[in-house]
Design a protein around this motif. Structure first.
Motif, PDB file in Angstrom:
ATOM      1  N   ASN A 116       0.806  -1.217   0.000  1.00  8.26           N
ATOM      2  CA  ASN A 116       0.000   0.000   0.000  1.00  8.26           C
ATOM      3  C   ASN A 116       0.842   1.271   0.000  1.00  8.26           C
ATOM      4  OD1 ASN A 116      -2.495  -1.265  -0.115  1.00  8.26           O
ATOM      5  ND2 ASN A 116      -2.469  -1.650   2.113  1.00  8.26           N
ATOM      6  N   ASP A 117       2.158   1.096  -0.135  1.00 13.41           N
ATOM      7  CA  ASP A 117       3.031   2.273  -0.178  1.00 13.41           C
ATOM      8  C   ASP A 117       2.844   3.015  -1.500  1.00 13.41           C
ATOM      9  OD1 ASP A 117       3.863   1.358   2.193  1.00 13.41           O
ATOM     10  OD2 ASP A 117       5.872   0.718   1.547  1.00 13.41           O
ATOM     11  N   TYR A 118       2.967   4.344  -1.397  1.00 10.80           N
ATOM     12  CA  TYR A 118       2.849   5.142  -2.621  1.00 10.80           C
ATOM     13  C   TYR A 118       4.235   5.279  -3.212  1.00 10.80           C
ATOM     14  CZ  TYR A 118      -1.443   6.001  -0.149  1.00 10.80           C
ATOM     15  OH  TYR A 118      -2.610   5.820   0.524  1.00 10.80           O
ATOM     16  N   VAL A 119       4.513   4.446  -4.199  1.00  7.04           N
ATOM     17  CA  VAL A 119       5.886   4.362  -4.669  1.00  7.04           C
ATOM     18  C   VAL A 119       6.099   4.947  -6.051  1.00  7.04           C
ATOM     19  CG1 VAL A 119       6.562   2.385  -3.290  1.00  7.04           C
ATOM     20  CG2 VAL A 119       5.410   2.027  -5.473  1.00  7.04           C
ATOM     21  N   GLY A 120       5.076   5.034  -6.863  1.00  9.49           N
ATOM     22  CA  GLY A 120       5.322   5.450  -8.235  1.00  9.49           C
ATOM     23  C   GLY A 120       4.384   6.548  -8.666  1.00  9.49           C
ATOM     24  N   PRO A 121       4.414   6.838  -9.933  1.00  9.38           N
ATOM     25  CA  PRO A 121       3.469   7.809 -10.496  1.00  9.38           C
ATOM     26  C   PRO A 121       2.059   7.225 -10.458  1.00  9.38           C
ATOM     27  CG  PRO A 121       4.662   6.671 -12.243  1.00  9.38           C
ATOM     28  CD  PRO A 121       5.279   6.228 -10.955  1.00  9.38           C
ATOM     29  N   ALA A 122       1.046   8.103 -10.368  1.00  8.94           N
ATOM     30  CA  ALA A 122      -0.337   7.625 -10.327  1.00  8.94           C
ATOM     31  C   ALA A 122      -0.789   7.170 -11.704  1.00  8.94           C
ATOM     32  CB  ALA A 122      -1.253   8.746  -9.823  1.00  8.94           C
ATOM     33  N   MET A 123      -1.631   6.157 -11.714  1.00  6.44           N
ATOM     34  CA  MET A 123      -2.301   5.708 -12.932  1.00  6.44           C
ATOM     35  C   MET A 123      -1.369   5.359 -14.074  1.00  6.44           C
ATOM     36  SD  MET A 123      -5.447   8.404 -12.943  1.00  6.44           S
ATOM     37  CE  MET A 123      -6.328   7.690 -14.306  1.00  6.44           C
ATOM     38  N   ALA A 124      -0.181   4.837 -13.746  1.00  8.62           N
ATOM     39  CA  ALA A 124       0.749   4.481 -14.804  1.00  8.62           C
ATOM     40  C   ALA A 124       0.379   3.124 -15.378  1.00  8.62           C
ATOM     41  CB  ALA A 124       2.178   4.441 -14.263  1.00  8.62           C
ATOM     42  N   ALA A 125       0.453   2.997 -16.709  1.00  5.52           N
ATOM     43  CA  ALA A 125       0.192   1.717 -17.359  1.00  5.52           C
ATOM     44  C   ALA A 125       1.368   0.778 -17.092  1.00  5.52           C
ATOM     45  CB  ALA A 125      -0.003   1.934 -18.856  1.00  5.52           C
ATOM     46  N   PRO A 126       1.155  -0.523 -17.292  1.00  3.06           N
ATOM     47  CA  PRO A 126       2.244  -1.478 -17.059  1.00  3.06           C
ATOM     48  C   PRO A 126       3.496  -1.092 -17.831  1.00  3.06           C
ATOM     49  CG  PRO A 126       0.203  -2.648 -17.472  1.00  3.06           C
ATOM     50  CD  PRO A 126      -0.090  -1.197 -17.686  1.00  3.06           C
ATOM     51  N   SER A 127       4.629  -1.269 -17.187  1.00  2.98           N
ATOM     52  CA  SER A 127       5.897  -0.910 -17.804  1.00  2.98           C
ATOM     53  C   SER A 127       6.969  -1.835 -17.247  1.00  2.98           C
ATOM     54  CB  SER A 127       6.256   0.540 -17.465  1.00  2.98           C
ATOM     55  OG  SER A 127       6.479   0.622 -16.056  1.00  2.98           O
TER      56      SER A 127
END
Ligand code: ADP
Ligand code: MG
Lengths: 313, 295
Positions: free
Chosen positions: B56-67
């Motif tokens: 549940n950590d906020y680690v990346g950009p929001a709403m990013a598609a799979p990469s």
């Protein structure tokens, strides 16, 4: 050894167990050591039910079954009882767990009764028992039930019972599945076992070979004994019309059909036609020493079924 | 597994096991189902160990598609969906196994006893079964959860297990009842075998695939009830589950926003695990049933 005393069985039938079905009523007889008693009756007459009650698989509704003087209901150890009393059921196919190999019926006995016998010796015993019923051990061991024939399965069950040196065998229509030559082998095996002191209750629905090897005969009809006595007396002088119709249904070489067709309605009722003093057992009159017969359903029998004249099976 | 417990001296256990294994390995359905379950199980066990942050950590950009960096993309708030997925798988397996397993145990104990013994025992057990059956299980779960305030996967599984067994008990009772009257059960009695052993070694093997199927359904049911609880906010306060992910995705309109990577993995995960178990069940049926085996 085994004694049935006024044994009855009532099944609850119908949707809520409301209807009652009297499968067996007031049956008494003995089986002694080294004696073959044949229990004859058409299908549905309660033979298997009697066998199951003797084997403690179905509870008795009333009356008592005693083995060596002990009521089998009160036995402390059923396991010890089954060491002495065994049965072979009518339908060999349903006696085998379809998931497992057929020879598991032997393994079960070994697990329960002979855990200390060495594997090699046990195998020898099993093979010996199988040869005793004319089976080739290599052909039946290690196979699944559906790979074997009814006759093979039936004989394996007989071999299984023989492995426990039992004193009483309940054999429920065990030869109806077998072909003629195997029948004789199995009957010879039973005769050998009887000579060794085994008591046998030989259940059959027709007067097949088995009845000729028996010492005493019990004829069952609608759950009650209609005639009983030493086999030779019953066969030479059948008193009850039902017994006669059973006998008439057996084709014989030396007699022509029409000679068998005596009308049973003309003979006097074996019970009500007998002197009062001969009525020594409930519902049965003794015509000759040890030879008993019941009312033929004559007019004097209160609430008795109608005449049997036309009931030729 | 109830693999042929035909323990005998003539056919020693290893031989029996080897034979069952032989047929098991040749059965495509069983192997395929097993592979899928094992892959997901491995992901559930190993996956979380390879990730350094929490689900549940906020680690990346929001709403990013799979990469390449975030295999399954990120949520609306920048949480790693892959991390949530593997942690969620873990709690899903746990709730399924514990809740479904407990329900299966109770159902089997009650069903076998009632079906085999019959009579008064059957009537009493039947009454208890019916009472639990008509209890509004979800309401009980809600009340218990809310009042006890214990919100862990273990407690969730316990409540699910204690409330979801009745239909299994009924099904097993009916099967046992019909098997009990077969002659091979009587033959086992004539062989001096005691009742518990007859149930385990004669009756249960005849319905092994049925029992397995029951477990699968209980497993799936436990997963679904857990997801419902999660949705109402009575799930475990820590961590995630696949059900929680799905419901979060639904709550934040992932579908409408085109964020398929948020709801596809948990949905596919649940479907794949339960589906693979079902395929395994069909395969097991063939392994256990020698008649099917030869075709
Ligand atoms: N478990 C049972 N429940 C109810 N009725 C039964 C049961 N077993 C047998 N019966 C009935 O009892 C009667 C006698 O059956 P059975 O003993 O099998 O006869 P037989 O072996 O002489 O053919 C039949 O009418 C049968 O339908
Ligand atoms: Mg019968």
């Amino acid at each position: 050894m085994l004694r049935l005393d006024d044994v009855s069985k009532v099944y609850r039938a119908g949707a809520f167990g409301g209807r009652e079905l009297r499968a067996v009523s007031g049956v008494s007889f003995d089986v002694n050591a080294g004696e073959v008693v044949s229990l004859i009756g058409e299908s549905g007459s309660g033979k298997s039910t009697l066998g199951r009650m003797i084997l403690r698989l179905t509870p008795v509704s009333s009356g008592a079954i005693t083995f060596d003087g002990t009521d089998i209901r009160a036995l402390r150890s059923p396991k010890a009882y089954y060491r002495q009393v065994q049965g072979v059921f009518q339908d060999p196919f349903s006696c085998y767990n379809p998931v497992f190999k057929a020879d598991r019926v032997f393994a079960m006995i070994k697990d329960e009764y002979f855990p200390r016998v060495a594997a090699a010796e046990w195998r020898e015993r099993v093979e010996g028992a199988l040869r005793g019923v004319r089976l080739d051990p290599g052909q039946v061991l290690g196979r699944y039930p559906h790979q074997l024939s009814g006759g093979q399965l039936q004989r394996m069950l007989i071999a299984r019972a023989v492995l426990l040196d039992i004193r009483l065998l309940v054999a429920d229509e065990i030869i109806s599945m077998l072909d003629a030559s195997t029948r004789i082998d199995v009957l010879n095996l039973l005769a050998d076992l009887r000579a060794g002191g085994l008591g046998i209750l030989f259940v059959t629905h027709d007067l097949s070979l088995g009845t000729y090897v028996s010492d005493r005969t019990v004829v069952l009809r609608h759950g009650s004994v209609v005639e009983t006595g030493p086999t030779d007396l019953v066969f030479a002088n059948p008193l009850h019309p039902y017994t006669r119709s059973l006998l008439a249904a057996v084709p014989r070489l030396h007699a022509r059909w029409d000679e068998e067709e005596a009308d049973p309605g003309e003979t006097p009722c074996p019970y009500h036609g007998s002197p009062e003093g001969a009525r020594t057992r409930p519902g049965l009159a003794e015509a000759e020493p040890g030879h008993f017969a019941a009312c033929s359903g004559c007019a004097e029998g209160a609430g008795a079924p109608r005449k049997l004249a036309k009931e030729k099976a | 597994m109830t693999t042929t417990p035909a323990v005998t001296e003539e056919t020693p256990v290893p031989a029996v096991r080897r034979e069952a294994l032989h047929f098991a390995l040749r059965n495509g359905k069983l192997v395929a189902g097993l592979v899928v379950v094992v892959v997901f199980l491995a992901a559930a066990v190993v996956g979380p160990m390879t990730i350094s942050y929490g689900p549940n950590d906020y680690v990346g950009p929001a709403m990013a598609a799979p990469s390449g960096e975030y295999w399954f993309g990120t949520t609306m708030f920048g949480q790693d969906v892959f991390a949530q997925f593997v942690y969620g798988l873990r709690s899903t397996f746990l709730v399924g196994v514990l809740g479904g397993g407990l329900a299966a145990l109770i159902g089997m104990a009650v069903g076998f006893t009632a079906g085999y013994r019959g009579g008064l025992v059957d009537e009493v057990l039947n009454m208890i079964t019916n009472i639990v059956l008509v209890l509004p299980a979800l309401v009980v779960l809600l009340v218990a959860n809310a009042y006890l305030g214990v919100r862990s996967i273990g407690v969730q599984a316990l409540f699910i297990g204690l409330t979801s067994w009745p239909w299994a008990a009924r099904a097993i009772r009916a099967q046992t009842f019909s098997l009990r009257s077969r002659d091979f059960v009587d033959l086992a009695r004539l062989s001096g075998v005691r009742t518990p052993r007859i149930i385990v070694r004669e009756i249960a093997p005849n319905m092994s695939s049925y029992l397995f199927m029951t477990f699968i359904l209980l497993f799936g049911g436990a997963v679904l009830v857990a997801a419902s609880l999660d949705f109402i906010g009575l799930g475990p306060t820590q961590g995630v589950s696949l059900g929680l992910m799905l419901n979060n995705a639904a709550r934040w309109s992932a579908l409408q926003l085109g964020m398929w990577w948020w709801f596809v993995p948990p949905g596919a995960g649940i479907t794949a695990v339960v589906g693979a178990l079902y395929v395994m069940n069909v395969g097991l049926d063939e392994v256990f049933n020698p008649k099917l085996r030869e075709m």
